[in-house]
Scaffold this active site. Structure first.
Site, PDB file in Angstrom:
ATOM      1  N   SER A  11       0.842  -1.196   0.000  1.00  0.00           N
ATOM      2  CA  SER A  11       0.000   0.000   0.000  1.00  0.00           C
ATOM      3  C   SER A  11       0.873   1.241   0.000  1.00  0.00           C
ATOM      4  CB  SER A  11      -0.890   0.015   1.239  1.00  0.00           C
ATOM      5  OG  SER A  11      -1.471   1.295   1.364  1.00  0.00           O
ATOM      6  N   HIS A  36      -1.264  -1.192  -4.198  1.00  0.00           N
ATOM      7  CA  HIS A  36      -2.537  -0.804  -3.589  1.00  0.00           C
ATOM      8  C   HIS A  36      -2.524   0.713  -3.358  1.00  0.00           C
ATOM      9  CE1 HIS A  36      -6.162  -1.751  -1.221  1.00  0.00           C
ATOM     10  NE2 HIS A  36      -5.746  -0.830  -0.362  1.00  0.00           N
ATOM     11  N   ASP A  38      -4.671   3.842  -1.818  1.00  0.00           N
ATOM     12  CA  ASP A  38      -5.770   4.177  -0.909  1.00  0.00           C
ATOM     13  C   ASP A  38      -6.255   5.593  -1.169  1.00  0.00           C
ATOM     14  OD1 ASP A  38      -6.122   1.836   0.774  1.00  0.00           O
ATOM     15  OD2 ASP A  38      -4.079   2.212   1.461  1.00  0.00           O
ATOM     16  N   MET A  40      -8.921   8.439  -0.145  1.00  0.00           N
ATOM     17  CA  MET A  40      -9.787   8.831   0.979  1.00  0.00           C
ATOM     18  C   MET A  40     -10.281  10.255   0.749  1.00  0.00           C
ATOM     19  SD  MET A  40      -7.553   7.359   4.127  1.00  0.00           S
ATOM     20  CE  MET A  40      -6.704   5.770   4.021  1.00  0.00           C
ATOM     21  N   HIS A  69      -8.365   1.480  -4.094  1.00  0.00           N
ATOM     22  CA  HIS A  69      -9.347   1.265  -3.019  1.00  0.00           C
ATOM     23  C   HIS A  69     -10.008   2.609  -2.713  1.00  0.00           C
ATOM     24  CE1 HIS A  69      -9.791   0.044   1.547  1.00  0.00           C
ATOM     25  NE2 HIS A  69     -10.949   0.232   0.947  1.00  0.00           N
ATOM     26  N   MET A  71     -12.141   4.777  -0.676  1.00  0.00           N
ATOM     27  CA  MET A  71     -12.827   4.997   0.605  1.00  0.00           C
ATOM     28  C   MET A  71     -13.485   6.362   0.501  1.00  0.00           C
ATOM     29  SD  MET A  71      -9.776   3.424   2.905  1.00  0.00           S
ATOM     30  CE  MET A  71      -8.647   3.538   1.527  1.00  0.00           C
ATOM     31  N   MET A 144     -12.006  -5.542   5.040  1.00  0.00           N
ATOM     32  CA  MET A 144     -11.216  -4.629   5.885  1.00  0.00           C
ATOM     33  C   MET A 144     -10.974  -5.272   7.242  1.00  0.00           C
ATOM     34  SD  MET A 144     -10.416  -2.040   4.086  1.00  0.00           S
ATOM     35  CE  MET A 144      -9.471  -1.304   5.427  1.00  0.00           C
ATOM     36  N   ASP A 178      -7.095  -6.333   4.060  1.00  0.00           N
ATOM     37  CA  ASP A 178      -6.452  -5.018   4.112  1.00  0.00           C
ATOM     38  C   ASP A 178      -6.473  -4.471   5.533  1.00  0.00           C
ATOM     39  OD1 ASP A 178      -5.441  -2.517   3.551  1.00  0.00           O
ATOM     40  OD2 ASP A 178      -7.148  -1.840   2.362  1.00  0.00           O
TER      41      ASP A 178
HETATM   42  C1  DX5 Z   1      -6.492   1.636   5.641  1.00  0.00           C
HETATM   43  C2  DX5 Z   1      -6.011   1.336   4.225  1.00  0.00           C
HETATM   44  C3  DX5 Z   1      -4.958   0.293   4.153  1.00  0.00           C
HETATM   45  C4  DX5 Z   1      -3.656   0.658   4.829  1.00  0.00           C
HETATM   46  C5  DX5 Z   1      -2.950  -0.596   5.252  1.00  0.00           C
HETATM   47  O1  DX5 Z   1      -7.522   2.557   5.585  1.00  0.00           O
HETATM   48  O2  DX5 Z   1      -7.112   0.896   3.431  1.00  0.00           O
HETATM   49  O3  DX5 Z   1      -4.710  -0.098   2.816  1.00  0.00           O
HETATM   50  O4  DX5 Z   1      -2.811   1.407   4.028  1.00  0.00           O
HETATM   51  O5  DX5 Z   1      -1.836  -0.236   6.002  1.00  0.00           O
HETATM   52  P1  DX5 Z   1      -1.176  -1.204   7.098  1.00  0.00           P
HETATM   53  O6  DX5 Z   1      -0.661  -2.408   6.365  1.00  0.00           O
HETATM   54  O7  DX5 Z   1      -0.115  -0.355   7.686  1.00  0.00           O
HETATM   55  O8  DX5 Z   1      -2.269  -1.569   8.073  1.00  0.00           O
HETATM   56 ZN    ZN Z   2      -6.685  -0.052   1.385  1.00  0.00          ZN
END
Ligand code: DX5
Ligand code: ZN
Length: 231
Positions: A11, A36, A38, A40, A69, A71, A144, A178
């Site tokens: 990620s 990956h 993320d 947000m 991903h 969010m 998740m 994840d």
């Molecule tokens: C959390 C993200 C994850 C995060 C995982 O909201 O969706 O993808 O980056 O990070 P680690 O592996 O540090 O938990």
């Molecule tokens: Zn993620």
């Protein structure tokens, strides 16, 4: 049934954002299967990260597929922009869909925008029943194992029951975990039926990302071999 190959997806949330291009290369050289990403929006989760222009910049340098991903509260408006930016896997959260029909429409909307693989994700406190009517419309379920918003949180083991139940239902697509994944938690996920593993802090924070990633892959492979839930 033939097992899906083990997929390790670092990620980039945990990378050095001042040097994204180099960090992408570092993850790929370490053996990443997917990257990956993320996304947000400050509404669905209490954090803001990156938008389509940054994903497009990453897509320009990346050699492996981008696993994006979302969010975000409004994937209807923004999903196609991430598709255009180069997302290979594009995942939305079921919590933003009021009905299963809406979730199916959203998956079709993503495909019409050119996405190769559509994913559906669920938060730790969302029951599996929310996604069961939509499984035939998606290629991937992103389970998740932390409440989304931040990297570096502790793994919530109760979610493993959802992965097991998914495989018991006969779901044969990707099941990706994840949040909080490391050498202790990856074998438990693989045993429960996961084939794809997101890792942020444990990989980008490792002193040797390549050997850590190889170890994660080997642990997942060995745990799956022993399991009755693995695919
Ligand atoms: C959390 C993200 C994850 C995060 C995982 O909201 O969706 O993808 O980056 O990070 P680690 O592996 O540090 O938990
Ligand atoms: Zn993620």
């Amino acid at each position: 049934m033939r097992a899906l190959p083990i997929t390790i997806a670092p990620s980039i949330l945990s990378c050095d954002f001042a040097r994204i291009g180099e960090e992408v290369r570092r993850a790929e050289d370490a053996g990443a299967d997917w990257l990956h990403v993320d996304v947000m929006d400050g509404h669905f989760v209490p954090n803001l990260t990156i938008g389509p222009p940054v994903v497009a910049a990453i897509a320009k340098v990346a050699r492996v597929p981008l696993d994006v991903h979302l969010m975000i509260t409004d994937p209807w408006t923004y999903g196609p922009l991430f598709a255009k930016a180069g997302a290979h896997v594009l995942t939305f959260h079921v919590e933003v869909c009021p009905t299963p029909e809406k979730a199916r429409e959203l998956a079709a909307h993503f495909r019409a925008a050119g996405v190769k693989q559509v994913g559906i994700s669920l938060n730790p406190d969302t029951p599996l029943e929310r996604i069961l009517p939509v499984l035939d419309a998606v290629d991937l379920v992103l389970v998740m194992s932390v409440f989304p918003g931040f990297g570096g949180q502790a793994f919530l083991p109760d979610v493993l029951a959802k992965t097991r139940a998914l495989r018991e239902h006969g779901y044969a697509g990707h099941v990706e975990m994840d949040g909080g994944l490391n050498a202790d938690t990856i074998p438990r996920c693989a045993e429960a039926g996961c084939d794809a593993f997101v890792s942020g802090s444990a990989l980008f924070g490792a002193s040797d990302m390549r050997s850590t990633l190889a170890r994660f892959r080997e642990l997942a492979r060995a745990a799956r071999e022993k399991s009755t839930h693995g695919r």
